[in-house]
Design an enzyme around this catalytic site. Structure first.
Site, short mmCIF file in Angstrom:
data_model
loop_
_atom_site.label_atom_id
_atom_site.label_comp_id
_atom_site.label_asym_id
_atom_site.label_seq_id
_atom_site.Cartn_x
_atom_site.Cartn_y
_atom_site.Cartn_z
CG ASN A 41 73.57 21.84 -24.22
OD1 ASN A 41 73.92 21.16 -23.98
ND2 ASN A 41 73.37 23.01 -24.50
CB CYS A 52 67.78 20.83 -27.65
SG CYS A 52 67.35 22.07 -27.33
CD GLU A 54 65.78 18.41 -24.32
OE1 GLU A 54 66.64 18.93 -24.78
OE2 GLU A 54 65.13 19.15 -23.64
CB CYS A 90 63.33 24.13 -26.39
SG CYS A 90 63.55 23.28 -28.01
CB CYS A 93 62.95 19.21 -27.41
SG CYS A 93 64.64 19.68 -28.22
N1 THU Z 1 68.76 23.45 -24.30
C1 THU Z 1 68.72 21.99 -24.42
O1 THU Z 1 69.64 21.41 -24.78
N2 THU Z 1 67.63 21.62 -24.16
C2 THU Z 1 66.55 22.18 -23.60
O2 THU Z 1 65.53 21.58 -23.05
C3 THU Z 1 66.62 23.66 -23.19
C4 THU Z 1 67.70 24.15 -24.15
C5 THU Z 1 70.05 23.90 -24.98
C6 THU Z 1 70.15 24.83 -26.10
C7 THU Z 1 71.22 25.58 -26.08
O3 THU Z 1 72.44 25.15 -26.26
C8 THU Z 1 71.15 26.12 -24.47
O4 THU Z 1 70.48 25.02 -23.96
C9 THU Z 1 70.53 27.20 -24.07
O5 THU Z 1 69.23 27.77 -24.67
#
Ligand code: THU
Length: 136
Positions: A41, A52, A54, A90, A93
């Site tokens: 992320n 994110c 993913e 999320c 994604c």
């Molecule tokens: N985040 C991800 O990279 N992947 C996920 O599956 C859930 C959330 C990141 C987005 C943000 O930078 C942090 O986690 C908090 O939401």
């Protein structure tokens, strides 16, 4: 292969740029020909440009000409956590996965460690997803 993917997700998590949430995520995406694309992320002071782990992995792969995918491993949690909980993708994604992956074949691996993980199909995590078929 699952353990290799999880280890790659953990390796990538170290590169996470998450100064605002402190929540660090790593992902490792497996193509149909067994190439691995990784992502973390990447946050932003303006918040909405945050991406994110993913989607970082997917967009790296797609911009490299990859179009078929088998699985993704995801690891994430607060940077100071001694133990990780499962980190589900999320909704945004999941929608990106729906665009590029067969919902019954694509596997989403949520891991706490390379030995402790759960595997879901995309269909389980994104039932009744909106697809290009709905545009016809
Ligand atoms: N985040 C991800 O990279 N992947 C996920 O599956 C859930 C959330 C990141 C987005 C943000 O930078 C942090 O986690 C908090 O939401």
């Amino acid at each position: 292969m699952t353990e290799v993917l999880i280890e790659e997700a953990f390796r990538m998590r170290r590169f996470s740029y998450a100064p605002y949430s402190g929540f660090k995520v790593g992902a490792a995406l497996l193509t149909s020909e067994d190439r691995i694309y990784t992502g973390c992320n990447i946050e932003n002071s303006s918040f909405t440009p945050t991406v994110c782990a993913e989607r970082t992995a997917f967009f790296k792969a797609i911009s490299d000409g990859e179009t078929k995918f088998k699985a993704i491993a995801i690891v994430g949690g607060p940077e100071d956590a001694t133990e990780l909980d499962y980190c589900p993708p999320c909704g945004v994604c999941r929608q990106v996965m729906t665009e590029f992956c067969d919902p019954d074949e694509f596997k989403i691996i949520l891991a706490k460690s390379s030995l402790e993980y759960k595997t879901y199909s995309l269909r389980e995590l994104m039932p009744l997803g909106f697809t290009n078929g709905n545009l016809k």
